[in-house]
Design a protein around this motif. Structure first.
Motif, PDB file in Angstrom:
ATOM      1  N   ASP A 210     -20.772 -13.603 -40.678  1.00  0.00           N
ATOM      2  CA  ASP A 210     -21.509 -13.661 -39.011  1.00  0.00           C
ATOM      3  C   ASP A 210     -21.702 -11.987 -39.016  1.00  0.00           C
ATOM      4  O   ASP A 210     -22.282 -11.782 -38.014  1.00  0.00           O
ATOM      5  N   GLY A 211     -21.331 -10.781 -40.279  1.00  0.00           N
ATOM      6  CA  GLY A 211     -21.693  -9.784 -40.355  1.00  0.00           C
ATOM      7  C   GLY A 211     -20.957  -9.338 -39.514  1.00  0.00           C
ATOM      8  O   GLY A 211     -21.125  -8.045 -39.588  1.00  0.00           O
ATOM      9  N   GLY A 212     -19.987  -9.295 -38.820  1.00  0.00           N
ATOM     10  CA  GLY A 212     -19.088  -8.579 -37.990  1.00  0.00           C
ATOM     11  C   GLY A 212     -17.468  -8.085 -38.811  1.00  0.00           C
ATOM     12  O   GLY A 212     -17.609  -8.878 -40.024  1.00  0.00           O
ATOM     13  N   LEU A 213     -16.552  -8.158 -37.730  1.00  0.00           N
ATOM     14  CA  LEU A 213     -15.354  -7.899 -39.020  1.00  0.00           C
ATOM     15  C   LEU A 213     -14.163  -8.705 -38.511  1.00  0.00           C
ATOM     16  O   LEU A 213     -13.163  -8.830 -38.642  1.00  0.00           O
ATOM     17  N   ALA A 214     -14.564 -10.084 -38.195  1.00  0.00           N
ATOM     18  CA  ALA A 214     -13.987 -10.893 -38.504  1.00  0.00           C
ATOM     19  C   ALA A 214     -12.768 -11.633 -39.247  1.00  0.00           C
ATOM     20  O   ALA A 214     -13.518 -10.996 -40.204  1.00  0.00           O
ATOM     21  N   TYR A 215     -11.960 -12.359 -38.775  1.00  0.00           N
ATOM     22  CA  TYR A 215     -10.692 -11.924 -40.139  1.00  0.00           C
ATOM     23  C   TYR A 215     -11.338 -12.780 -40.918  1.00  0.00           C
ATOM     24  O   TYR A 215     -10.787 -14.661 -40.550  1.00  0.00           O
ATOM     25  N   GLY A 216     -11.992 -12.932 -42.612  1.00  0.00           N
ATOM     26  CA  GLY A 216     -12.558 -14.400 -43.087  1.00  0.00           C
ATOM     27  C   GLY A 216     -11.998 -14.773 -43.952  1.00  0.00           C
ATOM     28  O   GLY A 216     -10.605 -14.204 -44.369  1.00  0.00           O
ATOM     29  N   ARG A 217     -12.479 -15.688 -44.758  1.00  0.00           N
ATOM     30  CA  ARG A 217     -12.203 -15.810 -45.711  1.00  0.00           C
ATOM     31  C   ARG A 217     -11.359 -14.313 -46.841  1.00  0.00           C
ATOM     32  O   ARG A 217     -11.492 -13.536 -47.342  1.00  0.00           O
ATOM     33  N   LEU A 218     -10.120 -15.610 -47.259  1.00  0.00           N
ATOM     34  CA  LEU A 218      -9.326 -14.500 -48.304  1.00  0.00           C
ATOM     35  C   LEU A 218      -9.741 -14.167 -49.719  1.00  0.00           C
ATOM     36  O   LEU A 218     -10.192 -15.497 -50.140  1.00  0.00           O
ATOM     37  N   GLU A 219     -10.305 -12.679 -50.414  1.00  0.00           N
ATOM     38  CA  GLU A 219     -11.115 -13.071 -51.919  1.00  0.00           C
ATOM     39  C   GLU A 219      -9.702 -12.326 -52.600  1.00  0.00           C
ATOM     40  O   GLU A 219      -9.998 -13.059 -54.072  1.00  0.00           O
ATOM     41  N   VAL A 220      -9.909 -11.478 -52.182  1.00  0.00           N
ATOM     42  CA  VAL A 220      -9.023 -10.690 -53.745  1.00  0.00           C
ATOM     43  C   VAL A 220      -7.733  -9.922 -52.704  1.00  0.00           C
ATOM     44  O   VAL A 220      -7.834  -9.255 -51.597  1.00  0.00           O
ATOM     45  N   GLN A 221      -6.511  -9.364 -53.204  1.00  0.00           N
ATOM     46  CA  GLN A 221      -5.175  -9.066 -52.658  1.00  0.00           C
ATOM     47  C   GLN A 221      -5.505  -7.848 -53.774  1.00  0.00           C
ATOM     48  O   GLN A 221      -5.379  -8.172 -54.868  1.00  0.00           O
ATOM     49  N   VAL A 222      -5.149  -6.371 -53.116  1.00  0.00           N
ATOM     50  CA  VAL A 222      -5.021  -5.326 -54.231  1.00  0.00           C
ATOM     51  C   VAL A 222      -3.732  -4.526 -53.470  1.00  0.00           C
ATOM     52  O   VAL A 222      -3.247  -4.242 -52.491  1.00  0.00           O
ATOM     53  N   HIS A 223      -2.620  -4.684 -53.966  1.00  0.00           N
ATOM     54  CA  HIS A 223      -1.542  -3.716 -54.261  1.00  0.00           C
ATOM     55  C   HIS A 223      -1.738  -2.205 -54.388  1.00  0.00           C
ATOM     56  O   HIS A 223      -2.786  -2.545 -56.075  1.00  0.00           O
ATOM     57  N   ALA A 224      -0.890  -1.502 -53.904  1.00  0.00           N
ATOM     58  CA  ALA A 224      -1.278   0.024 -54.078  1.00  0.00           C
ATOM     59  C   ALA A 224      -0.328   1.291 -53.379  1.00  0.00           C
ATOM     60  O   ALA A 224       0.930   0.211 -52.426  1.00  0.00           O
ATOM     61  N   CYS A 225       0.266   2.171 -54.198  1.00  0.00           N
ATOM     62  CA  CYS A 225       1.361   2.928 -53.645  1.00  0.00           C
ATOM     63  C   CYS A 225       0.890   3.604 -52.452  1.00  0.00           C
ATOM     64  O   CYS A 225      -0.028   3.186 -51.691  1.00  0.00           O
ATOM     65  N   ASP A 226       2.232   4.090 -51.831  1.00  0.00           N
ATOM     66  CA  ASP A 226       1.043   5.196 -50.761  1.00  0.00           C
ATOM     67  C   ASP A 226       0.425   6.285 -50.680  1.00  0.00           C
ATOM     68  O   ASP A 226      -0.351   6.421 -50.048  1.00  0.00           O
ATOM     69  N   GLY A 227       0.673   6.407 -52.014  1.00  0.00           N
ATOM     70  CA  GLY A 227      -0.808   7.619 -52.518  1.00  0.00           C
ATOM     71  C   GLY A 227      -2.145   7.467 -52.280  1.00  0.00           C
ATOM     72  O   GLY A 227      -2.999   7.620 -52.427  1.00  0.00           O
TER      73      GLY A 227
END
Ligand SMILES: [Zn+2]
Length: 79
Positions: free
Chosen positions: A26-43
């Motif tokens: 609904d255009g908000g920030l609710a916890y919606g369906r997972l689409e992608v996971q991105v891994h990152a270092c601290d930097g």
């Protein structure tokens, strides 16, 4: 279920955080369906949230997810 890992950027540091890209509800920030996971270092954690996850997806930092064995820039599309 097959998972395809694609690469974002050129950094190959070990990942320390996992950023989830989720659909909005609904255009908000609710916890919606997972689409992608991105891994990152601290930097690159900030960059990953701001630039590697882009609208209409919303970026969430997954605290408890294991990132061992992943490198910064590894992205996994869900479903
Ligand atoms: Zn990095």
């Amino acid at each position: 279920m097959t998972t395809t890992v694609r690469r974002i950027g050129a950094c190959t540091e070990p990942a320390t955080v996992l950023i989830e890209g989720r659909s909005q509800i609904d255009g908000g920030l609710a916890y919606g369906r997972l689409e992608v996971q991105v891994h990152a270092c601290d930097g690159h954690a900030r960059t990953a949230r701001a630039e590697w996850i882009f609208p209409p997806l919303t970026a969430f930092t997954a605290i408890a997810e294991p990132v061992a064995g992943r490198r910064c820039g590894d992205a996994v599309d869900a479903g």
